[in-house]
Design a protein around this motif. Structure first.
Motif, PDB file in Angstrom:
ATOM      1  N   VAL A   6     -58.615 -10.539  73.882  1.00 37.49           N
ATOM      2  CA  VAL A   6     -59.098  -9.186  73.594  1.00 37.49           C
ATOM      3  C   VAL A   6     -58.536  -8.788  72.240  1.00 37.49           C
ATOM      4  CG1 VAL A   6     -59.140  -6.776  74.332  1.00 37.49           C
ATOM      5  CG2 VAL A   6     -59.145  -8.606  76.048  1.00 37.49           C
ATOM      6  N   TYR A   7     -59.434  -8.429  71.328  1.00 36.84           N
ATOM      7  CA  TYR A   7     -59.068  -8.127  69.945  1.00 36.84           C
ATOM      8  C   TYR A   7     -59.454  -6.686  69.657  1.00 36.84           C
ATOM      9  CZ  TYR A   7     -59.023  -8.766  64.803  1.00 36.84           C
ATOM     10  OH  TYR A   7     -58.776  -8.673  63.452  1.00 36.84           O
ATOM     11  N   ALA A   8     -58.469  -5.842  69.374  1.00 42.71           N
ATOM     12  CA  ALA A   8     -58.730  -4.421  69.150  1.00 42.71           C
ATOM     13  C   ALA A   8     -58.164  -3.987  67.807  1.00 42.71           C
ATOM     14  CB  ALA A   8     -58.109  -3.586  70.271  1.00 42.71           C
ATOM     15  N   THR A   9     -58.868  -3.059  67.166  1.00 42.11           N
ATOM     16  CA  THR A   9     -58.383  -2.480  65.917  1.00 42.11           C
ATOM     17  C   THR A   9     -58.403  -0.968  66.040  1.00 42.11           C
ATOM     18  OG1 THR A   9     -60.536  -2.266  64.793  1.00 42.11           O
ATOM     19  CG2 THR A   9     -59.442  -4.409  64.668  1.00 42.11           C
ATOM     20  N   GLY A  10     -57.514  -0.315  65.280  1.00 37.34           N
ATOM     21  CA  GLY A  10     -57.459   1.137  65.338  1.00 37.34           C
ATOM     22  C   GLY A  10     -56.419   1.690  64.393  1.00 37.34           C
ATOM     23  N   ASP A  11     -56.054   2.936  64.634  1.00 36.03           N
ATOM     24  CA  ASP A  11     -55.074   3.644  63.807  1.00 36.03           C
ATOM     25  C   ASP A  11     -53.694   3.010  64.028  1.00 36.03           C
ATOM     26  OD1 ASP A  11     -53.278   5.399  62.652  1.00 36.03           O
ATOM     27  OD2 ASP A  11     -54.242   7.198  63.451  1.00 36.03           O
ATOM     28  N   PRO A  12     -53.059   2.491  62.963  1.00 39.45           N
ATOM     29  CA  PRO A  12     -51.733   1.874  63.144  1.00 39.45           C
ATOM     30  C   PRO A  12     -50.718   2.808  63.797  1.00 39.45           C
ATOM     31  CG  PRO A  12     -52.608   1.356  60.968  1.00 39.45           C
ATOM     32  CD  PRO A  12     -53.536   2.377  61.574  1.00 39.45           C
ATOM     33  N   ALA A  13     -50.868   4.114  63.587  1.00 40.48           N
ATOM     34  CA  ALA A  13     -49.922   5.069  64.156  1.00 40.48           C
ATOM     35  C   ALA A  13     -49.997   5.132  65.671  1.00 40.48           C
ATOM     36  CB  ALA A  13     -50.165   6.462  63.564  1.00 40.48           C
ATOM     37  N   LEU A  14     -51.104   4.677  66.234  1.00 41.38           N
ATOM     38  CA  LEU A  14     -51.297   4.715  67.684  1.00 41.38           C
ATOM     39  C   LEU A  14     -51.065   3.359  68.350  1.00 41.38           C
ATOM     40  CD1 LEU A  14     -54.585   6.837  67.758  1.00 41.38           C
ATOM     41  CD2 LEU A  14     -52.234   7.652  68.058  1.00 41.38           C
ATOM     42  N   LEU A  15     -50.705   2.367  67.545  1.00 46.06           N
ATOM     43  CA  LEU A  15     -50.591   1.006  68.071  1.00 46.06           C
ATOM     44  C   LEU A  15     -49.457   0.848  69.072  1.00 46.06           C
ATOM     45  CD1 LEU A  15     -51.397  -1.962  68.122  1.00 46.06           C
ATOM     46  CD2 LEU A  15     -50.112  -2.302  66.002  1.00 46.06           C
ATOM     47  N   ASP A  16     -48.309   1.436  68.808  1.00 44.19           N
ATOM     48  CA  ASP A  16     -47.162   1.250  69.705  1.00 44.19           C
ATOM     49  C   ASP A  16     -47.452   1.743  71.118  1.00 44.19           C
ATOM     50  OD1 ASP A  16     -45.513  -0.058  67.950  1.00 44.19           O
ATOM     51  OD2 ASP A  16     -44.481   1.739  67.258  1.00 44.19           O
ATOM     52  N   ALA A  17     -48.205   2.829  71.238  1.00 42.68           N
ATOM     53  CA  ALA A  17     -48.542   3.351  72.566  1.00 42.68           C
ATOM     54  C   ALA A  17     -49.427   2.361  73.314  1.00 42.68           C
ATOM     55  CB  ALA A  17     -49.245   4.702  72.440  1.00 42.68           C
ATOM     56  N   ALA A  18     -50.359   1.730  72.600  1.00 42.87           N
ATOM     57  CA  ALA A  18     -51.221   0.730  73.230  1.00 42.87           C
ATOM     58  C   ALA A  18     -50.414  -0.485  73.663  1.00 42.87           C
ATOM     59  CB  ALA A  18     -52.328   0.320  72.259  1.00 42.87           C
TER      60      ALA A  18
END
Length: 203
Positions: A6-18
């Motif tokens: 599973v490959y996801a991209t998004g806001d780096p600021a929200l990555l730790d929560a994911a």
């Protein structure tokens, strides 16, 4: 074994929560599924990329697990994941030298090939890439995952730390060029990630 990526991209600021969500609730869900053999979680914190890979004893076990995970995946990755792609592979070659650790590095090379050349790709990786990679300082594991039907594959090389990953770039570039030519494969992607979690039971 068989793998779901599973490959996801998004806001780096929200990555730790994911990452926290995947490493807690996500891992608990996977552990409950029959045929589960482990998983890896890899991140590019600068660009905002998250790669998760779950490993399964059989193709059926992977398929059955996806019926559960498909419903939960979006919730686990919200609000980080702006884009998400899921791919399935056969683990054609697995070679473990030592166990990878948190904070290590992963290099992923994506390739395409004529589906009729799938066995050539596997044989080339096993006979050429694996033995030449063993001498790379800090290499922990290397693997080839392929989709025979679609003519797609990824190679993954895990290193014990990011310094060894970086130091290997020149040597691996030459090996990648030679192996791709020999296997009649076209390299279409090259990425590096931090190892957040890696625990796969190969044996």
């Amino acid at each position: 074994m068989f793998v779901r990526a599973v490959y996801a991209t998004g806001d780096p600021a929200l990555l730790d929560a994911a990452i926290r969500s995947v490493n807690s609730e996500g891992r608990d869900l996977l552990e409950e599924r029959p045929g589960y053999r482990g998983a890896g979680v890899f991140a590019d914190r600068e660009l905002g990329k998250l790669l998760t890979m779950s490993w399964w004893e059989t193709e059926e076990a992977r398929r059955n697990s996806d019926e559960v995970m498909r419903e939960r995946r979006k919730g686990l990755l919200e609000p980080f994941a702006g884009t998400m792609a899921v791919a399935n592979y056969e683990a054609a070659v697995l070679h473990e030298i030592r166990h990878p650790r948190h904070g290590g590095g992963l290099r992923v090379t994506s390739m395409e090939f004529d589906p009729r050349d799938a066995d050539l790709v596997v044989d080339t990786f096993r006979a050429t890439v694996v033995p030449r990679s063993e001498s790379l300082p800090g290499l922990a594991e290397t693997a080839l995952l392929i989709d025979r039907e679609r003519g797609r594959g990824v190679t993954g090389s895990l290193f014990v730390d990011r310094a060894c990953l970086a130091a290997s770039r020149a040597a691996v570039a030459g090996l990648r060029h030679a192996a791709a030519a020999k296997a009649h494969a076209v390299v279409v992607g090259l990425e590096e990630f931090e190892v957040v979690h890696a625990d796969v039971r190969f044996g």
